[in-house]
Design a protein around this motif. Structure first.
Motif, PDB file in Angstrom:
ATOM      1  N   GLY A 223       0.819  -1.194   0.000  1.00 26.32           N
ATOM      2  CA  GLY A 223       0.000   0.000   0.000  1.00 26.32           C
ATOM      3  C   GLY A 223       0.854   1.244   0.000  1.00 26.32           C
ATOM      4  O   GLY A 223       2.077   1.194  -0.059  1.00 26.32           O
ATOM      5  N   THR A 224       0.163   2.357   0.072  1.00 24.19           N
ATOM      6  CA  THR A 224       0.824   3.652   0.082  1.00 24.19           C
ATOM      7  C   THR A 224       0.626   4.284   1.443  1.00 24.19           C
ATOM      8  O   THR A 224      -0.493   4.339   1.950  1.00 24.19           O
ATOM      9  CB  THR A 224       0.238   4.558  -1.014  1.00 24.19           C
ATOM     10  OG1 THR A 224       0.431   3.919  -2.280  1.00 24.19           O
ATOM     11  CG2 THR A 224       0.917   5.915  -1.023  1.00 24.19           C
ATOM     12  N   TRP A 225       1.728   4.739   2.017  1.00 28.87           N
ATOM     13  CA  TRP A 225       1.712   5.357   3.334  1.00 28.87           C
ATOM     14  C   TRP A 225       2.100   6.825   3.189  1.00 28.87           C
ATOM     15  O   TRP A 225       3.055   7.151   2.505  1.00 28.87           O
ATOM     16  CB  TRP A 225       2.702   4.674   4.265  1.00 28.87           C
ATOM     17  CG  TRP A 225       2.371   3.252   4.583  1.00 28.87           C
ATOM     18  CD1 TRP A 225       2.398   2.199   3.715  1.00 28.87           C
ATOM     19  CD2 TRP A 225       1.971   2.727   5.831  1.00 28.87           C
ATOM     20  NE1 TRP A 225       2.031   1.048   4.360  1.00 28.87           N
ATOM     21  CE2 TRP A 225       1.770   1.342   5.669  1.00 28.87           C
ATOM     22  CE3 TRP A 225       1.764   3.297   7.087  1.00 28.87           C
ATOM     23  CZ2 TRP A 225       1.375   0.519   6.711  1.00 28.87           C
ATOM     24  CZ3 TRP A 225       1.376   2.464   8.120  1.00 28.87           C
ATOM     25  CH2 TRP A 225       1.178   1.097   7.932  1.00 28.87           C
ATOM     26  N   ILE A 226       1.371   7.702   3.862  1.00 28.53           N
ATOM     27  CA  ILE A 226       1.733   9.116   3.931  1.00 28.53           C
ATOM     28  C   ILE A 226       2.151   9.384   5.369  1.00 28.53           C
ATOM     29  O   ILE A 226       1.346   9.245   6.291  1.00 28.53           O
ATOM     30  CB  ILE A 226       0.565  10.033   3.528  1.00 28.53           C
ATOM     31  CG1 ILE A 226       0.137   9.732   2.099  1.00 28.53           C
ATOM     32  CG2 ILE A 226       0.956  11.500   3.689  1.00 28.53           C
ATOM     33  CD1 ILE A 226      -1.114  10.444   1.659  1.00 28.53           C
ATOM     34  N   LEU A 227       3.413   9.722   5.555  1.00 34.07           N
ATOM     35  CA  LEU A 227       3.938   9.988   6.892  1.00 34.07           C
ATOM     36  C   LEU A 227       4.043  11.491   7.091  1.00 34.07           C
ATOM     37  O   LEU A 227       4.618  12.195   6.264  1.00 34.07           O
ATOM     38  CB  LEU A 227       5.310   9.329   7.067  1.00 34.07           C
ATOM     39  CG  LEU A 227       5.352   7.821   6.840  1.00 34.07           C
ATOM     40  CD1 LEU A 227       6.767   7.299   7.057  1.00 34.07           C
ATOM     41  CD2 LEU A 227       4.374   7.107   7.756  1.00 34.07           C
TER      42      LEU A 227
ATOM     43  N   GLY B 124      11.793  19.553  12.108  1.00 30.93           N
ATOM     44  CA  GLY B 124      12.855  19.135  13.005  1.00 30.93           C
ATOM     45  C   GLY B 124      12.763  17.686  13.432  1.00 30.93           C
ATOM     46  O   GLY B 124      13.667  17.171  14.090  1.00 30.93           O
ATOM     47  N   ARG B 125      11.686  16.993  13.096  1.00 27.41           N
ATOM     48  CA  ARG B 125      11.513  15.586  13.483  1.00 27.41           C
ATOM     49  C   ARG B 125      11.367  14.684  12.261  1.00 27.41           C
ATOM     50  O   ARG B 125      10.928  13.549  12.361  1.00 27.41           O
ATOM     51  CB  ARG B 125      10.313  15.447  14.403  1.00 27.41           C
ATOM     52  CG  ARG B 125      10.474  16.266  15.698  1.00 27.41           C
ATOM     53  CD  ARG B 125       9.323  16.083  16.626  1.00 27.41           C
ATOM     54  NE  ARG B 125       9.141  14.711  17.025  1.00 27.41           N
ATOM     55  CZ  ARG B 125       9.587  14.166  18.158  1.00 27.41           C
ATOM     56  NH1 ARG B 125      10.269  14.897  18.996  1.00 27.41           N
ATOM     57  NH2 ARG B 125       9.345  12.914  18.444  1.00 27.41           N
TER      58      ARG B 125
ATOM     59  N   ALA C 298      11.461   9.595   8.401  1.00 31.95           N
ATOM     60  CA  ALA C 298      12.253   9.037   7.293  1.00 31.95           C
ATOM     61  C   ALA C 298      12.734   7.630   7.633  1.00 31.95           C
ATOM     62  O   ALA C 298      12.722   6.738   6.772  1.00 31.95           O
ATOM     63  CB  ALA C 298      13.430   9.949   6.981  1.00 31.95           C
ATOM     64  N   ASP C 299      13.146   7.408   8.883  1.00 32.26           N
ATOM     65  CA  ASP C 299      13.564   6.062   9.304  1.00 32.26           C
ATOM     66  C   ASP C 299      12.412   5.072   9.195  1.00 32.26           C
ATOM     67  O   ASP C 299      12.579   3.949   8.709  1.00 32.26           O
ATOM     68  CB  ASP C 299      14.085   6.087  10.740  1.00 32.26           C
ATOM     69  CG  ASP C 299      15.414   6.809  10.884  1.00 32.26           C
ATOM     70  OD1 ASP C 299      16.094   7.040   9.854  1.00 32.26           O
ATOM     71  OD2 ASP C 299      15.781   7.143  12.031  1.00 32.26           O
TER      72      ASP C 299
ATOM     73  N   THR D 222       4.934   1.820  -0.490  1.00 34.81           N
ATOM     74  CA  THR D 222       5.268   3.089  -1.122  1.00 34.81           C
ATOM     75  C   THR D 222       5.043   4.163  -0.068  1.00 34.81           C
ATOM     76  O   THR D 222       3.995   4.188   0.576  1.00 34.81           O
ATOM     77  CB  THR D 222       4.351   3.353  -2.328  1.00 34.81           C
ATOM     78  OG1 THR D 222       4.520   2.280  -3.263  1.00 34.81           O
ATOM     79  CG2 THR D 222       4.674   4.673  -2.991  1.00 34.81           C
ATOM     80  N   VAL D 223       6.044   5.037   0.133  1.00 35.52           N
ATOM     81  CA  VAL D 223       5.973   6.005   1.224  1.00 35.52           C
ATOM     82  C   VAL D 223       6.150   7.423   0.699  1.00 35.52           C
ATOM     83  O   VAL D 223       7.018   7.688  -0.127  1.00 35.52           O
ATOM     84  CB  VAL D 223       7.063   5.707   2.284  1.00 35.52           C
ATOM     85  CG1 VAL D 223       7.053   6.753   3.384  1.00 35.52           C
ATOM     86  CG2 VAL D 223       6.872   4.313   2.860  1.00 35.52           C
TER      87      VAL D 223
END
Length: 85
Positions: free
Chosen positions: A44-48, A53-54, A59-60, A71-72
């Motif tokens: 799936g596609t994830w939106i983070l 500053g965090r 990203a990790d 997919t991110v």
């Protein structure tokens, strides 16, 4: 966080004494080690969303998700002036 809990069972065992009735109201967790299963895919596609500053933490997480087939998209969320008070 994605979690897979398989083989979980909840059963009721009738209590026989006041102490047992009280103890039945408490939750007791027991850990039973087992063989580690192969990592699951997280399709799936994830939106983070990350605060300024965090982004490193997001990203990790994004890299870990991508390693498992996702997919991110990482976006930085700007705070409104009212939220800064």
């Amino acid at each position: 966080m994605a979690v897979d809990a398989t083989g979980v069972e909840f059963t009721h065992v009738p209590a026989q004494s006041a102490e047992e009735r009280f103890a039945d109201r408490l939750l007791r967790t027991v850990w039973e080690p087992s063989e580690r299963s192969a990592p699951a895919t997280v399709p799936g596609t994830w939106i983070l969303l990350a605060e300024p500053g965090r982004e490193t933490y997001a990203a990790d997480l994004g890299r870990a998700l991508e390693e498992h087939g996702a997919t991110v998209h990482l976006r930085t969320v700007l705070r409104s002036p009212a939220a800064a008070d």
